[in-house]
Motif scaffolding. Sequence first.
Motif, PDB file in Angstrom:
ATOM      1  N   ASN A   1     -55.420  21.904 -42.175  1.00  0.00           N
ATOM      2  CA  ASN A   1     -55.279  23.344 -41.964  1.00  0.00           C
ATOM      3  C   ASN A   1     -54.031  23.951 -42.609  1.00  0.00           C
ATOM      4  O   ASN A   1     -53.849  25.159 -42.592  1.00  0.00           O
ATOM      5  N   GLY A   2     -53.163  23.125 -43.170  1.00  0.00           N
ATOM      6  CA  GLY A   2     -51.878  23.600 -43.679  1.00  0.00           C
ATOM      7  C   GLY A   2     -51.981  24.680 -44.741  1.00  0.00           C
ATOM      8  O   GLY A   2     -51.286  25.699 -44.668  1.00  0.00           O
ATOM      9  N   ASN A   3     -52.824  24.477 -45.742  1.00  0.00           N
ATOM     10  CA  ASN A   3     -52.961  25.493 -46.796  1.00  0.00           C
ATOM     11  C   ASN A   3     -53.551  26.786 -46.262  1.00  0.00           C
ATOM     12  O   ASN A   3     -53.160  27.875 -46.684  1.00  0.00           O
ATOM     13  N   ASP A   4     -54.477  26.674 -45.319  1.00  0.00           N
ATOM     14  CA  ASP A   4     -55.044  27.881 -44.708  1.00  0.00           C
ATOM     15  C   ASP A   4     -53.996  28.633 -43.891  1.00  0.00           C
ATOM     16  O   ASP A   4     -54.004  29.871 -43.854  1.00  0.00           O
ATOM     17  N   ILE A   5     -53.095  27.900 -43.249  1.00  0.00           N
ATOM     18  CA  ILE A   5     -52.019  28.550 -42.481  1.00  0.00           C
ATOM     19  C   ILE A   5     -51.100  29.320 -43.424  1.00  0.00           C
ATOM     20  O   ILE A   5     -50.711  30.452 -43.139  1.00  0.00           O
ATOM     21  N   ILE A   6     -50.754  28.720 -44.550  1.00  0.00           N
ATOM     22  CA  ILE A   6     -49.895  29.406 -45.519  1.00  0.00           C
ATOM     23  C   ILE A   6     -50.584  30.668 -46.033  1.00  0.00           C
ATOM     24  O   ILE A   6     -49.967  31.744 -46.107  1.00  0.00           O
ATOM     25  N   LYS A   7     -51.862  30.600 -46.358  1.00  0.00           N
ATOM     26  CA  LYS A   7     -52.608  31.782 -46.801  1.00  0.00           C
ATOM     27  C   LYS A   7     -52.613  32.852 -45.712  1.00  0.00           C
ATOM     28  O   LYS A   7     -52.433  34.039 -45.980  1.00  0.00           O
ATOM     29  N   TYR A   8     -52.845  32.422 -44.473  1.00  0.00           N
ATOM     30  CA  TYR A   8     -52.864  33.347 -43.340  1.00  0.00           C
ATOM     31  C   TYR A   8     -51.524  34.063 -43.186  1.00  0.00           C
ATOM     32  O   TYR A   8     -51.484  35.269 -42.904  1.00  0.00           O
ATOM     33  N   LEU A   9     -50.426  33.338 -43.370  1.00  0.00           N
ATOM     34  CA  LEU A   9     -49.103  33.956 -43.259  1.00  0.00           C
ATOM     35  C   LEU A   9     -48.951  35.115 -44.235  1.00  0.00           C
ATOM     36  O   LEU A   9     -48.471  36.189 -43.870  1.00  0.00           O
ATOM     37  N   TYR A  10     -49.387  34.897 -45.480  1.00  0.00           N
ATOM     38  CA  TYR A  10     -49.253  35.954 -46.484  1.00  0.00           C
ATOM     39  C   TYR A  10     -50.224  37.107 -46.241  1.00  0.00           C
ATOM     40  O   TYR A  10     -49.946  38.242 -46.643  1.00  0.00           O
ATOM     41  N   GLU A  11     -51.343  36.848 -45.577  1.00  0.00           N
ATOM     42  CA  GLU A  11     -52.271  37.928 -45.246  1.00  0.00           C
ATOM     43  C   GLU A  11     -51.792  38.724 -44.037  1.00  0.00           C
ATOM     44  O   GLU A  11     -51.885  39.946 -44.007  1.00  0.00           O
ATOM     45  N   ARG A  12     -51.277  38.026 -43.051  1.00  0.00           N
ATOM     46  CA  ARG A  12     -50.850  38.699 -41.816  1.00  0.00           C
ATOM     47  C   ARG A  12     -49.519  39.406 -41.973  1.00  0.00           C
ATOM     48  O   ARG A  12     -49.286  40.447 -41.360  1.00  0.00           O
TER      49      ARG A  12
ATOM     50  N   ILE B   1     -46.147  25.203 -35.240  1.00  0.00           N
ATOM     51  CA  ILE B   1     -45.547  26.509 -35.489  1.00  0.00           C
ATOM     52  C   ILE B   1     -45.975  27.463 -34.377  1.00  0.00           C
ATOM     53  O   ILE B   1     -47.030  27.300 -33.768  1.00  0.00           O
ATOM     54  N   CYS B   2     -45.132  28.450 -34.141  1.00  0.00           N
ATOM     55  CA  CYS B   2     -45.428  29.475 -33.138  1.00  0.00           C
ATOM     56  C   CYS B   2     -45.271  30.833 -33.812  1.00  0.00           C
ATOM     57  O   CYS B   2     -44.164  31.218 -34.187  1.00  0.00           O
ATOM     58  N   LEU B   3     -46.385  31.517 -33.991  1.00  0.00           N
ATOM     59  CA  LEU B   3     -46.383  32.844 -34.591  1.00  0.00           C
ATOM     60  C   LEU B   3     -46.456  33.946 -33.539  1.00  0.00           C
ATOM     61  O   LEU B   3     -46.029  35.078 -33.780  1.00  0.00           O
ATOM     62  N   ASP B   4     -47.026  33.634 -32.402  1.00  0.00           N
ATOM     63  CA  ASP B   4     -47.160  34.567 -31.281  1.00  0.00           C
ATOM     64  C   ASP B   4     -46.646  33.876 -30.032  1.00  0.00           C
ATOM     65  O   ASP B   4     -46.773  32.653 -29.896  1.00  0.00           O
ATOM     66  N   LYS B   5     -46.124  34.629 -29.121  1.00  0.00           N
ATOM     67  CA  LYS B   5     -45.510  34.073 -27.920  1.00  0.00           C
ATOM     68  C   LYS B   5     -46.446  33.088 -27.214  1.00  0.00           C
ATOM     69  O   LYS B   5     -47.593  33.410 -26.900  1.00  0.00           O
ATOM     70  N   ASN B   6     -45.929  31.878 -27.014  1.00  0.00           N
ATOM     71  CA  ASN B   6     -46.612  30.800 -26.278  1.00  0.00           C
ATOM     72  C   ASN B   6     -47.913  30.317 -26.919  1.00  0.00           C
ATOM     73  O   ASN B   6     -48.754  29.743 -26.239  1.00  0.00           O
ATOM     74  N   VAL B   7     -48.098  30.564 -28.198  1.00  0.00           N
ATOM     75  CA  VAL B   7     -49.270  30.067 -28.924  1.00  0.00           C
ATOM     76  C   VAL B   7     -48.764  29.153 -30.039  1.00  0.00           C
ATOM     77  O   VAL B   7     -48.127  29.622 -30.982  1.00  0.00           O
ATOM     78  N   TYR B   8     -49.036  27.866 -29.910  1.00  0.00           N
ATOM     79  CA  TYR B   8     -48.559  26.877 -30.871  1.00  0.00           C
ATOM     80  C   TYR B   8     -49.724  26.317 -31.673  1.00  0.00           C
ATOM     81  O   TYR B   8     -50.790  26.048 -31.130  1.00  0.00           O
ATOM     82  N   ILE B   9     -49.492  26.158 -32.967  1.00  0.00           N
ATOM     83  CA  ILE B   9     -50.515  25.659 -33.878  1.00  0.00           C
ATOM     84  C   ILE B   9     -49.991  24.385 -34.528  1.00  0.00           C
ATOM     85  O   ILE B   9     -48.903  24.388 -35.112  1.00  0.00           O
ATOM     86  N   ASN B  10     -50.769  23.313 -34.426  1.00  0.00           N
ATOM     87  CA  ASN B  10     -50.411  22.064 -35.084  1.00  0.00           C
ATOM     88  C   ASN B  10     -50.739  22.179 -36.567  1.00  0.00           C
ATOM     89  O   ASN B  10     -51.832  22.571 -36.948  1.00  0.00           O
TER      90      ASN B  10
ATOM     91  N   TRP C   1     -36.903  18.930 -33.261  1.00  0.00           N
ATOM     92  CA  TRP C   1     -36.073  19.918 -33.957  1.00  0.00           C
ATOM     93  C   TRP C   1     -36.827  21.230 -33.940  1.00  0.00           C
ATOM     94  O   TRP C   1     -38.042  21.261 -34.086  1.00  0.00           O
ATOM     95  N   GLU C   2     -36.108  22.323 -33.737  1.00  0.00           N
ATOM     96  CA  GLU C   2     -36.733  23.648 -33.738  1.00  0.00           C
ATOM     97  C   GLU C   2     -35.850  24.617 -34.506  1.00  0.00           C
ATOM     98  O   GLU C   2     -34.623  24.579 -34.401  1.00  0.00           O
ATOM     99  N   LYS C   3     -36.496  25.472 -35.265  1.00  0.00           N
ATOM    100  CA  LYS C   3     -35.776  26.551 -35.945  1.00  0.00           C
ATOM    101  C   LYS C   3     -36.590  27.821 -35.819  1.00  0.00           C
ATOM    102  O   LYS C   3     -37.802  27.821 -36.008  1.00  0.00           O
ATOM    103  N   LYS C   4     -35.891  28.910 -35.495  1.00  0.00           N
ATOM    104  CA  LYS C   4     -36.520  30.223 -35.398  1.00  0.00           C
ATOM    105  C   LYS C   4     -36.219  31.012 -36.672  1.00  0.00           C
ATOM    106  O   LYS C   4     -35.139  30.911 -37.234  1.00  0.00           O
ATOM    107  N   TYR C   5     -37.205  31.782 -37.099  1.00  0.00           N
ATOM    108  CA  TYR C   5     -37.092  32.568 -38.320  1.00  0.00           C
ATOM    109  C   TYR C   5     -37.364  34.032 -38.008  1.00  0.00           C
ATOM    110  O   TYR C   5     -38.279  34.350 -37.258  1.00  0.00           O
ATOM    111  N   ASN C   6     -36.589  34.928 -38.622  1.00  0.00           N
ATOM    112  CA  ASN C   6     -36.834  36.368 -38.489  1.00  0.00           C
ATOM    113  C   ASN C   6     -38.029  36.798 -39.325  1.00  0.00           C
ATOM    114  O   ASN C   6     -38.805  37.644 -38.918  1.00  0.00           O
ATOM    115  N   ASN C   7     -38.149  36.231 -40.520  1.00  0.00           N
ATOM    116  CA  ASN C   7     -39.219  36.579 -41.441  1.00  0.00           C
ATOM    117  C   ASN C   7     -40.275  35.469 -41.410  1.00  0.00           C
ATOM    118  O   ASN C   7     -40.000  34.350 -41.847  1.00  0.00           O
ATOM    119  N   PRO C   8     -41.462  35.737 -40.926  1.00  0.00           N
ATOM    120  CA  PRO C   8     -42.498  34.704 -40.814  1.00  0.00           C
ATOM    121  C   PRO C   8     -42.857  34.035 -42.134  1.00  0.00           C
ATOM    122  O   PRO C   8     -43.232  32.863 -42.158  1.00  0.00           O
TER     123      PRO C   8
END
Length: 93
Positions: free
Chosen positions: A79-90, A65-74, A35-42
């Motif tokens: 790493n999940g909590n760090d990814i959420i923190k990174y989203l709010y920082e970036r 998840i894919c935040l940048d073209k062709n770069v996928y992060i498991n 399943w895949e879903k694209k989001y406008n707001n990261p």
Amino acid sequence: MFVSVNLYSEKLGELNNFLSKFYNTNLEIYNDLSWEKKYNNPIEIAEIIGVFLDNIDDYFINMWICLDKNVYINVNEKNGNDIIKYLYERFPW
């Protein structure tokens, strides 16, 4: 810019069970293993990541998840909590 969430499972019906609870409806995707879903707001993906992490032991699902073209992060419990923190920082909107 779009970001995407990709879910994969080897067990039929598993994605339907998880996503139906997440969206509080029956999606009827019993035979799908991806399943895949694209989001406008990261920042919007933080919610599904959080729910995935809270229920990681209850479902046989992998999240990428894919935040940048062709770069996928498991996404996993390490790493999940760090990814959420990174989203709010970036993307601080």
